[in-house]
Design a protein around this motif. Sequence first.
Motif, PDB file in Angstrom:
ATOM      1  N   LYS A   1       6.588  -5.978  -7.608  1.00 46.03           N
ATOM      2  CA  LYS A   1       7.514  -7.018  -7.137  1.00 46.03           C
ATOM      3  C   LYS A   1       7.012  -7.620  -5.824  1.00 46.03           C
ATOM      4  O   LYS A   1       7.010  -8.846  -5.642  1.00 46.03           O
ATOM      5  CB  LYS A   1       8.909  -6.424  -6.952  1.00 46.03           C
ATOM      6  N   LEU A   2       6.570  -6.752  -4.896  1.00 39.96           N
ATOM      7  CA  LEU A   2       6.036  -7.232  -3.624  1.00 39.96           C
ATOM      8  C   LEU A   2       4.789  -8.084  -3.843  1.00 39.96           C
ATOM      9  O   LEU A   2       4.611  -9.133  -3.233  1.00 39.96           O
ATOM     10  CB  LEU A   2       5.674  -6.037  -2.736  1.00 39.96           C
ATOM     11  N   PHE A   3       3.931  -7.613  -4.734  1.00 40.32           N
ATOM     12  CA  PHE A   3       2.674  -8.310  -5.008  1.00 40.32           C
ATOM     13  C   PHE A   3       2.935  -9.717  -5.545  1.00 40.32           C
ATOM     14  O   PHE A   3       2.296 -10.688  -5.142  1.00 40.32           O
ATOM     15  CB  PHE A   3       1.853  -7.495  -6.005  1.00 40.32           C
ATOM     16  N   GLU A   4       3.901  -9.822  -6.468  1.00 43.48           N
ATOM     17  CA  GLU A   4       4.201 -11.121  -7.075  1.00 43.48           C
ATOM     18  C   GLU A   4       4.856 -12.080  -6.083  1.00 43.48           C
ATOM     19  O   GLU A   4       4.733 -13.305  -6.218  1.00 43.48           O
ATOM     20  CB  GLU A   4       5.113 -10.924  -8.291  1.00 43.48           C
ATOM     21  N   LEU A   5       5.572 -11.548  -5.070  1.00 47.23           N
ATOM     22  CA  LEU A   5       6.248 -12.394  -4.090  1.00 47.23           C
ATOM     23  C   LEU A   5       5.332 -12.850  -2.955  1.00 47.23           C
ATOM     24  O   LEU A   5       5.705 -13.711  -2.161  1.00 47.23           O
ATOM     25  CB  LEU A   5       7.449 -11.647  -3.496  1.00 47.23           C
ATOM     26  N   MET A   6       4.147 -12.262  -2.892  1.00 47.58           N
ATOM     27  CA  MET A   6       3.227 -12.627  -1.800  1.00 47.58           C
ATOM     28  C   MET A   6       2.753 -14.066  -1.951  1.00 47.58           C
ATOM     29  O   MET A   6       2.189 -14.420  -2.997  1.00 47.58           O
ATOM     30  CB  MET A   6       2.007 -11.694  -1.796  1.00 47.58           C
ATOM     31  N   PRO A   7       2.941 -14.890  -0.923  1.00 43.51           N
ATOM     32  CA  PRO A   7       2.463 -16.278  -1.022  1.00 43.51           C
ATOM     33  C   PRO A   7       0.936 -16.349  -1.055  1.00 43.51           C
ATOM     34  O   PRO A   7       0.348 -17.173  -1.746  1.00 43.51           O
ATOM     35  CB  PRO A   7       3.031 -16.943   0.236  1.00 43.51           C
TER      36      PRO A   7
ATOM     37  N   THR B   1      -6.474  -4.831  -3.923  1.00 37.49           N
ATOM     38  CA  THR B   1      -6.990  -3.464  -4.075  1.00 37.49           C
ATOM     39  C   THR B   1      -5.855  -2.451  -4.104  1.00 37.49           C
ATOM     40  O   THR B   1      -5.895  -1.481  -4.877  1.00 37.49           O
ATOM     41  CB  THR B   1      -7.970  -3.134  -2.931  1.00 37.49           C
ATOM     42  N   ALA B   2      -4.830  -2.661  -3.273  1.00 40.07           N
ATOM     43  CA  ALA B   2      -3.680  -1.750  -3.264  1.00 40.07           C
ATOM     44  C   ALA B   2      -2.978  -1.743  -4.613  1.00 40.07           C
ATOM     45  O   ALA B   2      -2.583  -0.681  -5.119  1.00 40.07           O
ATOM     46  CB  ALA B   2      -2.698  -2.164  -2.160  1.00 40.07           C
ATOM     47  N   MET B   3      -2.851  -2.924  -5.227  1.00 39.81           N
ATOM     48  CA  MET B   3      -2.185  -3.001  -6.531  1.00 39.81           C
ATOM     49  C   MET B   3      -3.046  -2.373  -7.628  1.00 39.81           C
ATOM     50  O   MET B   3      -2.539  -1.686  -8.519  1.00 39.81           O
ATOM     51  CB  MET B   3      -1.895  -4.477  -6.858  1.00 39.81           C
TER      52      MET B   3
ATOM     53  N   ASP C   1       5.220   3.989  -6.835  1.00 43.87           N
ATOM     54  CA  ASP C   1       6.388   3.196  -7.232  1.00 43.87           C
ATOM     55  C   ASP C   1       5.855   1.851  -7.732  1.00 43.87           C
ATOM     56  O   ASP C   1       5.785   0.864  -6.995  1.00 43.87           O
ATOM     57  CB  ASP C   1       7.335   3.013  -6.043  1.00 43.87           C
ATOM     58  N   VAL C   2       5.489   1.822  -9.004  1.00 42.45           N
ATOM     59  CA  VAL C   2       4.818   0.652  -9.580  1.00 42.45           C
ATOM     60  C   VAL C   2       5.712  -0.576  -9.541  1.00 42.45           C
ATOM     61  O   VAL C   2       5.251  -1.675  -9.209  1.00 42.45           O
ATOM     62  CB  VAL C   2       4.378   0.942 -11.030  1.00 42.45           C
TER      63      VAL C   2
ATOM     64  N   ASP D   1       0.836  -1.207   0.000  1.00 38.66           N
ATOM     65  CA  ASP D   1       0.000   0.000   0.000  1.00 38.66           C
ATOM     66  C   ASP D   1       0.869   1.255   0.000  1.00 38.66           C
ATOM     67  O   ASP D   1       0.563   2.239  -0.693  1.00 38.66           O
ATOM     68  CB  ASP D   1      -0.910  -0.017   1.228  1.00 38.66           C
ATOM     69  N   MET D   2       1.961   1.240   0.767  1.00 40.78           N
ATOM     70  CA  MET D   2       2.862   2.393   0.836  1.00 40.78           C
ATOM     71  C   MET D   2       3.480   2.675  -0.527  1.00 40.78           C
ATOM     72  O   MET D   2       3.520   3.824  -0.992  1.00 40.78           O
ATOM     73  CB  MET D   2       3.940   2.130   1.896  1.00 40.78           C
ATOM     74  N   TYR D   3       3.968   1.613  -1.205  1.00 42.68           N
ATOM     75  CA  TYR D   3       4.556   1.810  -2.535  1.00 42.68           C
ATOM     76  C   TYR D   3       3.497   2.238  -3.555  1.00 42.68           C
ATOM     77  O   TYR D   3       3.770   3.031  -4.461  1.00 42.68           O
ATOM     78  CB  TYR D   3       5.241   0.525  -3.005  1.00 42.68           C
ATOM     79  N   ALA D   4       2.281   1.725  -3.403  1.00 42.59           N
ATOM     80  CA  ALA D   4       1.189   2.110  -4.308  1.00 42.59           C
ATOM     81  C   ALA D   4       0.856   3.590  -4.141  1.00 42.59           C
ATOM     82  O   ALA D   4       0.691   4.315  -5.123  1.00 42.59           O
ATOM     83  CB  ALA D   4      -0.045   1.250  -4.046  1.00 42.59           C
TER      84      ALA D   4
END
Length: 637
Positions: A190-196, A204-206, A184-185, A177-180
């Motif tokens: 990168k964080l979104f894709e690494l989330m298990p 929603t943040a993405m 900082d796309v 959410d902070m990067y969104a």
Amino acid sequence: MSSTAAKPAGAGAGTKTLNSLGRRPPPSSVSSNPLPPEHLASLIDRCSSSLRHILQIHAVAVRSGHHLHPIVNLKLQRSYSSHGRPDLSLSIFRFTPDPNVFLWSSIIHSHAVHGLHHTALLLFSQMLSSPSAPLPNAFTFSSALKASPLNLGRALHAISLKRSFDSDTYVATALLDMYARGADVAAARKLFELMPTRSIVSFTAMVTCYAKTGDIDLARQLFEEMPDKDCVCWNTMIDGYTQQGRPDEALLLFRRMLRSGMMPDEVTVLSVLAVAAQLGSLEFGKWVHSYSANNRIPLTMRLRTALIDMYCKCGSLEDARMLFDEMPHRDVVAWNSLIAGHAMHGQSRQALSFFSEMLKAGIQPTDITFIGVLNACSHGGLVEEGKSFFSSMEKDHGIEPKVEHYGCFVDLLGRAGLVEEAYEVMSGIARPDPVLWSSLLAACSLHKRMELGEKIAELLITNGLANSGTFVLLSKMYAAERKWEEVARLRRKMKEIGVEKEPGCTSIEVDRKVHEFVVGDLSHPKSKEIYAMLEEIDGLLEAHGYVPQTEVVLHDLEEAEKRRALAVHSERLAIAFGLISTRPGTTIRIVKNLRVCGDCHAATKLISKITGRKIVVRDRNRFHHFENGCCSCGDFW
């Protein structure tokens, strides 16, 4: 950092309330005998919907000495926060000796969710620097991240990696959410894709990140992949389309949201009111107003102001004024909406009268206020008043003029024919904006100042600042002088540099359906009836002495061909459709994406007289109210 440094201004007021709580009688539902803390905690949970009850239970807790019990203390903090009173939460926290990590996390979270980011970060900093404070946990970090700007958020990300908090779902989502929020796309993706595992919040943040950075199609793609959708993600997509100027898609998504059974909230209503305003759809805007009332969505100040703005932009100043008059309290945003709305409709004196009332009411104007005031002067040709207001901005109100204010001022001078004076103002600006030059070029075109117009156009083209409007305005000037070779040269230049003229489009709403027309449009199912009405109108116009202004046609055609081209402008098609689709006497409202041309303006005045209809036209710059052969703009637009 000392404890005193982090104490906000509201803490004193909260302390006074806390000290007086012990003198209040206990609620009738609670025995005068001391209650164990577990019972008090249970009572807080059961009575959490009422701030008055929470205050009463707090008084009992103070009398019984349980107000510092960790569970009671935490529940009181959270209850006050949920009622929008983080100041009371902070008062409790300040009187708590050796608060544990849960109390620290709760107070930081309370301020973060209420937008008090500076205080939240001060508290977090105090927690990190105080030797007696506990070490922060994952919830502390996720709370602090809610208040963090991008640069500080990156530092917190590094600390969370060091302490292995990044694997926590809440921390990972807060980081995303902070990067969104910081747009900082790459980092967010990168964080979104690494989330298990991805929660609805992380999705929603993405989606928000993509929508905020303008990639609305990618946001929609991710939105469709979501296994579940809550109201927040629907709102994000609807608002994303609205912010990107795609109201039709926002409207379709809103209708789909209703069909899905999802109940809209205030944020949804705010977004769809913006959709109605963009489309100029008064019927839809009234439906949204009625829907929010019928579904008991609270009529907050934000919602009232959005309704005023919508009614102004959809052409109903009466509804806007009624809502404004009913407001129990009026902030500067509500006044700004009313002033700008009347300016847009050409009611310049009324707009300035509202500005005077606002000052008398003790409301301080903002930079937005002066955009409305200067626009009112521009649309009304009030040159001296405009000069006075422009001068008073910094002198009397401490507001430094921005590019938007200079744009209004240059437009005011240009419309009044003072193009040389406007040029002097432009020359005095350190870095003039291309929009300002385009405004001045429009004034040169209007007042046939060919030499200065060519100079400005050359400046824009040479510096790569020209858009389709630049070429169109210069083409109009050449066409008016019958310099067809220059018109053709400009057309070739546009092709060379890949600039395309924005097509004119006019819309009209009939029976809650928006119909759009372009010049010479034959795609409408009722084209035959529309063109039959146009032919009838043309005959009546000619009988009333109408002479087509063929000089506005930007092509070297025979006079008869120019007359035919003017007769099928999108405005005329929309008006003809309105005449065949509505009852006699009904007001016809149309919306044009460009400035209405002089010929259509003259023709519409006569049509209003011949048909006995009021015709309201919203073009790119303002509203025109045509009635009985006259226009509200007084032919000054």
